[in-house]
Design a protein around this motif. Structure first.
Motif, PDB file in Angstrom:
ATOM      1  N   ASP A 135       0.775  -1.223  -0.011  1.00  0.00           N
ATOM      2  CA  ASP A 135       0.105  -0.059   0.067  1.00  0.00           C
ATOM      3  C   ASP A 135       0.931   1.246   0.054  1.00  0.00           C
ATOM      4  O   ASP A 135       0.455   2.412  -0.436  1.00  0.00           O
ATOM      5  CB  ASP A 135      -1.053   0.068   1.159  1.00  0.00           C
ATOM      6  N   SER A 136       2.051   1.055   0.449  1.00  0.00           N
ATOM      7  CA  SER A 136       3.041   2.294   0.202  1.00  0.00           C
ATOM      8  C   SER A 136       3.626   2.276  -1.275  1.00  0.00           C
ATOM      9  O   SER A 136       3.951   1.459  -1.799  1.00  0.00           O
ATOM     10  CB  SER A 136       4.158   2.071   1.231  1.00  0.00           C
ATOM     11  N   ARG A 137       3.481   3.721  -1.516  1.00  0.00           N
ATOM     12  CA  ARG A 137       3.921   3.816  -2.866  1.00  0.00           C
ATOM     13  C   ARG A 137       5.605   4.482  -2.655  1.00  0.00           C
ATOM     14  O   ARG A 137       6.273   4.608  -3.580  1.00  0.00           O
ATOM     15  CB  ARG A 137       3.280   4.789  -3.592  1.00  0.00           C
ATOM     16  N   ALA A 138       6.072   4.703  -1.498  1.00  0.00           N
ATOM     17  CA  ALA A 138       7.404   5.104  -0.889  1.00  0.00           C
ATOM     18  C   ALA A 138       7.707   4.039  -0.247  1.00  0.00           C
ATOM     19  O   ALA A 138       7.515   3.868   0.793  1.00  0.00           O
ATOM     20  CB  ALA A 138       7.031   6.370  -0.349  1.00  0.00           C
ATOM     21  N   VAL A 139       9.021   3.590  -0.800  1.00  0.00           N
ATOM     22  CA  VAL A 139       9.714   2.553  -0.008  1.00  0.00           C
ATOM     23  C   VAL A 139      11.520   2.983  -0.156  1.00  0.00           C
ATOM     24  O   VAL A 139      11.829   3.556  -1.021  1.00  0.00           O
ATOM     25  CB  VAL A 139       9.616   1.226  -0.998  1.00  0.00           C
ATOM     26  N   LEU A 140      11.779   2.507   1.316  1.00  0.00           N
ATOM     27  CA  LEU A 140      13.222   2.762   1.207  1.00  0.00           C
ATOM     28  C   LEU A 140      13.868   1.274   1.098  1.00  0.00           C
ATOM     29  O   LEU A 140      13.608   0.213   1.715  1.00  0.00           O
ATOM     30  CB  LEU A 140      13.466   3.215   2.796  1.00  0.00           C
ATOM     31  N   VAL A 141      15.256   1.512   0.243  1.00  0.00           N
ATOM     32  CA  VAL A 141      15.890   0.185   0.324  1.00  0.00           C
ATOM     33  C   VAL A 141      17.208   0.482   0.994  1.00  0.00           C
ATOM     34  O   VAL A 141      17.862   1.490   0.904  1.00  0.00           O
ATOM     35  CB  VAL A 141      16.403   0.112  -1.330  1.00  0.00           C
ATOM     36  N   PHE A 142      17.561   0.035   2.260  1.00  0.00           N
ATOM     37  CA  PHE A 142      18.418  -0.043   3.015  1.00  0.00           C
ATOM     38  C   PHE A 142      19.414  -1.135   2.853  1.00  0.00           C
ATOM     39  O   PHE A 142      19.598  -2.050   3.112  1.00  0.00           O
ATOM     40  CB  PHE A 142      17.851  -0.073   4.638  1.00  0.00           C
ATOM     41  N   LYS A 194      20.357  -3.064  -4.894  1.00  0.00           N
ATOM     42  CA  LYS A 194      20.562  -2.753  -6.250  1.00  0.00           C
ATOM     43  C   LYS A 194      19.350  -3.338  -7.130  1.00  0.00           C
ATOM     44  O   LYS A 194      18.636  -2.755  -7.746  1.00  0.00           O
ATOM     45  CB  LYS A 194      21.750  -2.594  -6.933  1.00  0.00           C
ATOM     46  N   ALA A 195      19.182  -4.651  -6.921  1.00  0.00           N
ATOM     47  CA  ALA A 195      18.410  -5.412  -7.589  1.00  0.00           C
ATOM     48  C   ALA A 195      16.760  -5.015  -6.928  1.00  0.00           C
ATOM     49  O   ALA A 195      15.874  -4.879  -7.882  1.00  0.00           O
ATOM     50  CB  ALA A 195      18.630  -6.790  -7.434  1.00  0.00           C
ATOM     51  N   ALA A 196      16.751  -4.899  -5.952  1.00  0.00           N
ATOM     52  CA  ALA A 196      15.518  -4.273  -5.350  1.00  0.00           C
ATOM     53  C   ALA A 196      15.127  -3.140  -5.843  1.00  0.00           C
ATOM     54  O   ALA A 196      13.963  -2.810  -5.884  1.00  0.00           O
ATOM     55  CB  ALA A 196      15.613  -4.283  -3.507  1.00  0.00           C
ATOM     56  N   LEU A 197      15.810  -2.147  -5.674  1.00  0.00           N
ATOM     57  CA  LEU A 197      15.988  -0.861  -6.196  1.00  0.00           C
ATOM     58  C   LEU A 197      15.206  -0.885  -7.528  1.00  0.00           C
ATOM     59  O   LEU A 197      14.170  -0.304  -8.013  1.00  0.00           O
ATOM     60  CB  LEU A 197      17.234   0.102  -6.292  1.00  0.00           C
ATOM     61  N   ASP A 198      15.805  -1.688  -8.434  1.00  0.00           N
ATOM     62  CA  ASP A 198      15.330  -1.841  -9.855  1.00  0.00           C
ATOM     63  C   ASP A 198      13.934  -2.401 -10.171  1.00  0.00           C
ATOM     64  O   ASP A 198      13.111  -1.902 -10.815  1.00  0.00           O
ATOM     65  CB  ASP A 198      16.319  -2.728 -10.616  1.00  0.00           C
ATOM     66  N   LEU A 199      13.799  -3.398  -9.288  1.00  0.00           N
ATOM     67  CA  LEU A 199      12.321  -3.981  -9.063  1.00  0.00           C
ATOM     68  C   LEU A 199      11.249  -3.002  -8.794  1.00  0.00           C
ATOM     69  O   LEU A 199      10.308  -2.952  -9.352  1.00  0.00           O
ATOM     70  CB  LEU A 199      12.522  -5.308  -8.183  1.00  0.00           C
ATOM     71  N   LEU A 200      11.500  -2.334  -7.424  1.00  0.00           N
ATOM     72  CA  LEU A 200      10.673  -1.328  -6.860  1.00  0.00           C
ATOM     73  C   LEU A 200      10.424  -0.296  -8.095  1.00  0.00           C
ATOM     74  O   LEU A 200       9.199   0.302  -8.319  1.00  0.00           O
ATOM     75  CB  LEU A 200      11.075  -0.731  -5.755  1.00  0.00           C
ATOM     76  N   LEU A 201      11.439  -0.008  -8.969  1.00  0.00           N
ATOM     77  CA  LEU A 201      11.414   1.370  -9.777  1.00  0.00           C
ATOM     78  C   LEU A 201      10.527   0.855 -10.979  1.00  0.00           C
ATOM     79  O   LEU A 201       9.460   1.578 -11.583  1.00  0.00           O
ATOM     80  CB  LEU A 201      12.737   1.680 -10.338  1.00  0.00           C
ATOM     81  N   LYS A 202      10.689  -0.441 -11.305  1.00  0.00           N
ATOM     82  CA  LYS A 202      10.189  -1.184 -12.602  1.00  0.00           C
ATOM     83  C   LYS A 202       8.476  -1.146 -12.166  1.00  0.00           C
ATOM     84  O   LYS A 202       7.593  -1.058 -13.186  1.00  0.00           O
ATOM     85  CB  LYS A 202      10.453  -2.335 -13.084  1.00  0.00           C
TER      86      LYS A 202
END
Length: 186
Positions: free
Chosen positions: A58-65, A72-80
């Motif tokens: 439900d959050s559209r804003a996510v922090l990758v820690f 970096k893969a998590a960043l890419d997935l979330l951005l996509k």
């Protein structure tokens, strides 16, 4: 122990995740074919029987820690997937040398500022211990923290069981194989 058919509610699932994140090598808890399976082992199993409910993003804003390869893969997935993505790494050199993809921003004030950015989910790299000050700040702000593996699981449409840990993976996988075979599942 195998506990007869039981359907945990959302609060119980969130509580189990928080407990298991803090003590990842203590318990195996999963639901298989309507049964809760609970055993003291050195492994952790997430069952896709919760995946429909588990896709709560439900959050559209996510922090990758953490900016390891998996971070970096998590960043890419979330951005996509269209999320607003913030990132943080405790290592200043790593933070400063990272070239973020378009649409990804540094949380310059650190994890304690996540609530101010309407972040309600943080994806943690596996090397970050629960005792980390940033993790504590996220928990104090009631921001849900999950692993990168759980992030991938939330987007996986296929049934899956993940077994992790230092010890007990083979025993746990054997137990699960026997449960699947007994239920005539592959």
């Amino acid at each position: 122990a195998i506990i007869p058919p039981y359907s945990p509610d959302r609060t119980e699932i969130d509580l189990l995740r928080r407990i298991l994140y803090k003590f990842p090598t203590t318990y195996l808890i999963t639901e298989l074919f309507g049964y809760m399976v609970f055993s003291k082992v050195s492994s952790l199993v997430f069952s896709s029987t919760f995946s429909g409910e588990g896709l709560r993003m439900d959050s559209r804003a996510v922090l990758v820690f953490g900016l390891s390869r998996s971070g970096k893969a998590a960043l890419d997935l979330l951005l996509k997937k269209g999320f607003q993505v913030w990132y943080w790494d405790d290592n200043e050199e790593t933070r400063n040398s990272f070239t973020p993809p378009t649409g990804c921003q540094l949380l310059a004030e650190g994890p304690a500022a996540a609530k101010n950015k309407d972040i309600s989910l943080a994806v943690m790299s596996p090397g970050i211990p629960p005792s980390n000050d940033g993790v504590k700040a996220l928990e104090d702000s009631d921001i849900e923290t999950i692993s990168e593996i759980e992030l991938a699981w939330r987007f996986c449409g296929a049934p899956c069981v993940v077994v992790t840990g230092t010890n007990g993976k083979s025993s746990t996988a054997t137990l699960l194989n026997e449960l699947f075979a007994a239920a005539d599942k592959r």
